[in-house]
Design an enzyme around this catalytic site. Structure first.
Site, PDB file in Angstrom:
ATOM      1  N   HIS A 166      -1.161  -1.296  -4.363  1.00 11.30           N
ATOM      2  CA  HIS A 166      -2.436  -1.027  -3.671  1.00 11.30           C
ATOM      3  C   HIS A 166      -2.569   0.468  -3.403  1.00 11.30           C
ATOM      4  CE1 HIS A 166      -5.862  -2.272  -1.125  1.00 11.30           C
ATOM      5  NE2 HIS A 166      -5.470  -1.309  -0.292  1.00 11.30           N
ATOM      6  N   MET A 225     -12.221   4.039  -0.376  1.00  8.18           N
ATOM      7  CA  MET A 225     -12.865   4.241   0.924  1.00  8.18           C
ATOM      8  C   MET A 225     -13.591   5.574   0.839  1.00  8.18           C
ATOM      9  SD  MET A 225      -9.731   2.804   3.200  1.00  8.18           S
ATOM     10  CE  MET A 225      -8.600   2.967   1.830  1.00  8.18           C
ATOM     11  N   ASP A 229      -6.258  -6.729   4.336  1.00  3.13           N
ATOM     12  CA  ASP A 229      -5.691  -5.379   4.330  1.00  3.13           C
ATOM     13  C   ASP A 229      -5.777  -4.777   5.721  1.00  3.13           C
ATOM     14  OD1 ASP A 229      -4.874  -2.809   3.689  1.00  3.13           O
ATOM     15  OD2 ASP A 229      -6.636  -2.337   2.465  1.00  3.13           O
ATOM     16  N   ASP A 269      -4.859   3.414  -1.781  1.00  2.00           N
ATOM     17  CA  ASP A 269      -5.905   3.679  -0.799  1.00  2.00           C
ATOM     18  C   ASP A 269      -6.466   5.077  -0.983  1.00  2.00           C
ATOM     19  OD1 ASP A 269      -6.046   1.309   0.873  1.00  2.00           O
ATOM     20  OD2 ASP A 269      -3.971   1.767   1.413  1.00  2.00           O
ATOM     21  N   MET A 277     -11.146  -6.237   5.491  1.00  2.00           N
ATOM     22  CA  MET A 277     -10.369  -5.271   6.277  1.00  2.00           C
ATOM     23  C   MET A 277     -10.004  -5.905   7.612  1.00  2.00           C
ATOM     24  SD  MET A 277      -9.933  -2.543   4.501  1.00  2.00           S
ATOM     25  CE  MET A 277      -8.967  -1.806   5.813  1.00  2.00           C
ATOM     26  N   SER A 314       0.857  -1.193   0.000  1.00  2.00           N
ATOM     27  CA  SER A 314       0.000   0.000   0.000  1.00  2.00           C
ATOM     28  C   SER A 314       0.886   1.234   0.000  1.00  2.00           C
ATOM     29  CB  SER A 314      -0.884   0.025   1.246  1.00  2.00           C
ATOM     30  OG  SER A 314      -1.428   1.339   1.378  1.00  2.00           O
ATOM     31  N   MET A 367      -9.121   7.806   0.182  1.00  2.00           N
ATOM     32  CA  MET A 367      -9.931   8.140   1.369  1.00  2.00           C
ATOM     33  C   MET A 367     -10.524   9.535   1.216  1.00  2.00           C
ATOM     34  SD  MET A 367      -7.319   6.865   4.310  1.00  2.00           S
ATOM     35  CE  MET A 367      -6.648   5.204   4.315  1.00  2.00           C
ATOM     36  N   HIS A 407      -8.444   0.771  -3.900  1.00  2.00           N
ATOM     37  CA  HIS A 407      -9.340   0.534  -2.769  1.00  2.00           C
ATOM     38  C   HIS A 407     -10.033   1.856  -2.435  1.00  2.00           C
ATOM     39  CE1 HIS A 407      -9.482  -0.642   1.814  1.00  2.00           C
ATOM     40  NE2 HIS A 407     -10.690  -0.529   1.278  1.00  2.00           N
TER      41      HIS A 407
HETATM   42  C1  DX5 Z   1      -6.296   1.257   5.725  1.00  2.00           C
HETATM   43  C2  DX5 Z   1      -5.821   0.967   4.333  1.00  2.00           C
HETATM   44  C3  DX5 Z   1      -4.683   0.018   4.283  1.00  2.00           C
HETATM   45  C4  DX5 Z   1      -3.442   0.519   4.956  1.00  2.00           C
HETATM   46  C5  DX5 Z   1      -2.543  -0.642   5.259  1.00  2.00           C
HETATM   47  O1  DX5 Z   1      -7.457   2.007   5.669  1.00  2.00           O
HETATM   48  O2  DX5 Z   1      -6.850   0.425   3.546  1.00  2.00           O
HETATM   49  O3  DX5 Z   1      -4.375  -0.368   2.942  1.00  2.00           O
HETATM   50  O4  DX5 Z   1      -2.749   1.444   4.185  1.00  2.00           O
HETATM   51  O5  DX5 Z   1      -1.484  -0.166   6.021  1.00  2.00           O
HETATM   52  P1  DX5 Z   1      -0.778  -1.080   7.119  1.00  2.00           P
HETATM   53  O6  DX5 Z   1      -0.256  -2.288   6.395  1.00  2.00           O
HETATM   54  O7  DX5 Z   1       0.289  -0.205   7.654  1.00  2.00           O
HETATM   55  O8  DX5 Z   1      -1.838  -1.444   8.115  1.00  2.00           O
HETATM   56 ZN    ZN Z   2      -6.387  -0.569   1.465  1.00  2.00          ZN
END
Ligand code: DX5
Ligand code: ZN
Length: 245
Positions: free
Chosen positions: A35, A70, A175, A37, A139, A10, A39, A68
């Site tokens: 990956h 969110m 994840d 993320d 998750m 990620s 948000m 991903h």
């Molecule tokens: C959390 C994300 C993850 C996160 C993982 O909301 O979806 O992908 O970046 O990071 P680590 O591996 O540090 O938990």
């Molecule tokens: Zn993620």
């Protein structure tokens, strides 16, 4: 169905000031997927980056982009992420009321469709959309931040979803809080695709990242070796390594 283990770093844990170099470094270090993320500060209590950043880094690697989302709502933005170069687009089951429609929209854009479940969400949320899925993302932390601790409660959900998937060609991704210490347990439960942020971007160089990715991969592969608990029916416990027959 036994599928090869994929490791998806990620980039939330990358140094954003050197994002291009960081992408090149994890590419060279053996990452299978990248990956991303996304948000929105609404569905989750944090804001990261959007389609323009993904578009900017897309030419830097040939690896699959595992996006991903969110965000809520997700549907109005699916086309933008498809055009930015996402290969897999994952929406949260909790982010909208018409999950079936969102998954159809992702496939209509020519992309692989994923659904993610927060820790408190039951696997029953995907029971009637399984045939629209290319990926299920469990998750293993509450989404919003990197660097949180793995929630062991999710191992049972991973096992149940592995059984629901059956022979369908669906990847089962985990994840959040994934490290070399719990990779065997998630793989033993049925995960075949492991996202890791802070556990990969530890150290500075591509060589450090390569060692981190390799350690997670080796542990996950070991977790898939047939184990005594397969015979006894006792479920795998966190941190348990392979007990070869
Ligand atoms: C959390 C994300 C993850 C996160 C993982 O909301 O979806 O992908 O970046 O990071 P680590 O591996 O540090 O938990
Ligand atoms: Zn993620």
């Amino acid at each position: 169905m036994t599928r090869e283990i994929l490791i998806a770093p990620s980039i939330l844990a990358a140094d954003f000031a050197r994002l291009g170099e960081e992408i090149a470094a994890i590419d060279a270090a053996g990452a299978d997927w990248i990956h991303c993320d996304v948000m929105d500060g609404h569905f989750v209590p944090n804001i990261s980056y959007g389609a323009d950043v993904i578009k900017a880094i897309r030419p830097l690697t040939k690896k699959m982009f595992d996006v991903h989302l969110m965000i809520a709502p997700a549907d109005p933005y699916l086309e933008a992420f498809a055009k930015a170069g996402a290969d897999v687009i994952t929406v949260h089951a909790e982010a909208g009321v018409h999950l079936d429609r969102s998954l159809q929209a992702i496939r209509a854009l020519g992309k692989k469709a994923g659904v993610s479940l927060c820790p408190a969400t039951s696997e029953s949320a995907i029971e009637y959309v399984l045939d629209r899925l290319d990926l299920v993302l469990v998750m293993t932390v509450n989404p919003g931040f990197g660097g949180q601790s793995f929630l062991e409660s999710q191992l049972e959900k991973i096992r149940r979803i592995r059984s629901m998937i059956g022979d369908r060609p669906i990847r089962l991704e985990v994840d959040g809080g994934i490290t070399r210490d719990n990779a065997a347990a998630v793989a033993a439960a049925g995960a075949d695709t492991l996202v890791a942020g802070s556990a990969v971007f530890r150290g500075k160089s591509s060589a450090d990242y390569a060692a981190n990715i390799a350690a997670i991969r080796v542990a996950a592969e070991a977790g898939r070796v047939p184990k005594l608990q397969d015979i006894s029916g006792r479920p795998a416990r966190l941190g348990e390594t392979a007990l070869i027959r």
